[in-house]
Design a protein around this motif. Structure first.
Motif, PDB file in Angstrom:
ATOM      1  N   TYR A  23       0.827  -1.207   0.000  1.00 25.57           N
ATOM      2  CA  TYR A  23       0.000   0.000   0.000  1.00 25.57           C
ATOM      3  C   TYR A  23       0.862   1.258   0.000  1.00 25.57           C
ATOM      4  CZ  TYR A  23      -3.667   3.327   0.947  1.00 25.57           C
ATOM      5  OH  TYR A  23      -4.516   4.389   0.853  1.00 25.57           O
ATOM      6  N   ARG A  24       1.978   1.249   0.723  1.00 21.90           N
ATOM      7  CA  ARG A  24       2.894   2.410   0.696  1.00 21.90           C
ATOM      8  C   ARG A  24       3.446   2.619  -0.702  1.00 21.90           C
ATOM      9  NH1 ARG A  24       4.403   0.555   5.908  1.00 21.90           N
ATOM     10  NH2 ARG A  24       6.131  -0.614   5.046  1.00 21.90           N
ATOM     11  N   ARG A  25       3.820   1.539  -1.384  1.00 19.15           N
ATOM     12  CA  ARG A  25       4.295   1.650  -2.767  1.00 19.15           C
ATOM     13  C   ARG A  25       3.202   2.214  -3.672  1.00 19.15           C
ATOM     14  NH1 ARG A  25       6.369  -4.062  -4.301  1.00 19.15           N
ATOM     15  NH2 ARG A  25       6.051  -3.196  -6.368  1.00 19.15           N
ATOM     16  N   TYR A  26       1.981   1.765  -3.441  1.00 23.04           N
ATOM     17  CA  TYR A  26       0.843   2.266  -4.220  1.00 23.04           C
ATOM     18  C   TYR A  26       0.664   3.768  -3.988  1.00 23.04           C
ATOM     19  CZ  TYR A  26      -3.894   2.729  -6.022  1.00 23.04           C
ATOM     20  OH  TYR A  26      -4.998   3.127  -6.721  1.00 23.04           O
ATOM     21  N   GLN A  27       0.755   4.203  -2.733  1.00 21.38           N
ATOM     22  CA  GLN A  27       0.599   5.622  -2.421  1.00 21.38           C
ATOM     23  C   GLN A  27       1.664   6.467  -3.120  1.00 21.38           C
ATOM     24  OE1 GLN A  27       0.595   5.110   1.895  1.00 21.38           O
ATOM     25  NE2 GLN A  27      -1.427   6.056   1.946  1.00 21.38           N
ATOM     26  N   VAL A  28       2.900   5.988  -3.146  1.00 18.92           N
ATOM     27  CA  VAL A  28       3.982   6.704  -3.826  1.00 18.92           C
ATOM     28  C   VAL A  28       3.675   6.793  -5.320  1.00 18.92           C
ATOM     29  CG1 VAL A  28       6.420   6.580  -4.493  1.00 18.92           C
ATOM     30  CG2 VAL A  28       5.756   6.195  -2.116  1.00 18.92           C
ATOM     31  N   SER A  29       3.235   5.688  -5.912  1.00 23.44           N
ATOM     32  CA  SER A  29       2.883   5.685  -7.338  1.00 23.44           C
ATOM     33  C   SER A  29       1.722   6.630  -7.618  1.00 23.44           C
ATOM     34  CB  SER A  29       2.513   4.276  -7.808  1.00 23.44           C
ATOM     35  OG  SER A  29       3.621   3.428  -7.740  1.00 23.44           O
ATOM     36  N   PHE A  30       0.756   6.650  -6.717  1.00 27.72           N
ATOM     37  CA  PHE A  30      -0.394   7.550  -6.862  1.00 27.72           C
ATOM     38  C   PHE A  30       0.072   9.001  -6.869  1.00 27.72           C
ATOM     39  CE2 PHE A  30      -3.875  10.111  -5.274  1.00 27.72           C
ATOM     40  CZ  PHE A  30      -4.964   9.647  -5.993  1.00 27.72           C
ATOM     41  N   LEU A  31       0.924   9.370  -5.912  1.00 27.98           N
ATOM     42  CA  LEU A  31       1.426  10.743  -5.838  1.00 27.98           C
ATOM     43  C   LEU A  31       2.289  11.089  -7.052  1.00 27.98           C
ATOM     44  CD1 LEU A  31       2.218  10.938  -2.027  1.00 27.98           C
ATOM     45  CD2 LEU A  31       0.285  11.981  -3.254  1.00 27.98           C
TER      46      LEU A  31
END
Length: 142
Positions: A23-31
């Motif tokens: 989920y942290r990786r997803y958040q970084v990709s989202f940003l």
């Protein structure tokens, strides 16, 4: 046919599963996607969709732990190698993981779609990676 099959299906259980690392990786990709899209008014936000995915022979618990990996996904798909999603749970039921009990499991995933290229119904089985896109390309939504 998928609507008929899905209409007879019975939902037994919904589990919310979150892997903090993924989920942290997803958040970084989202940003990152938001930052890239800020350069182009046509891409005002990060395109995030809730889409279904069937894991076929891979138990969903493995995907929850390790994440989806396009390198081990379907290689003979309609658009070549990759990880496929659908807006339709009925369609994904065909690719569902089957438990010994006969029950089936599919996943509902938050997916960053990025700058999509529309191929329509043109088969592109030889694709191995997304096509190069110019920054001025407009997104398509499906």
């Amino acid at each position: 046919i998928y609507k008929v099959v899905w209409a007879r299906a019975q939902l037994l259980r919904v589990q919310v599963v979150a892997n903090r690392r993924l989920y942290r990786r997803y958040q970084v990709s989202f940003l990152d996607q938001l930052e890239q899209n800020a350069q182009n008014p046509a891409l005002a936000c990060a395109p995030e969709l809730q889409l279904f995915h069937g894991t076929r022979m891979t138990p969903p618990r493995v995907v929850y732990r390790e994440g989806l990996d396009h390198r081990v996904g379907q290689t003979s798909g309609f658009y070549g190698a990759g990880t496929y999603f659908s807006e339709s749970p009925a369609y994904c039921d065909h690719f569902a993981y089957r438990l010994p009990s006969g029950h089936r499991q599919i996943m509902l995933c938050a997916v960053l779609t990025g700058n999509a290229k529309e191929y329509g119904m043109e088969r592109k089985r030889d694709l191995r990676r997304p096509p190069r896109r110019r920054s001025s390309a407009r997104p398509t939504t499906r």
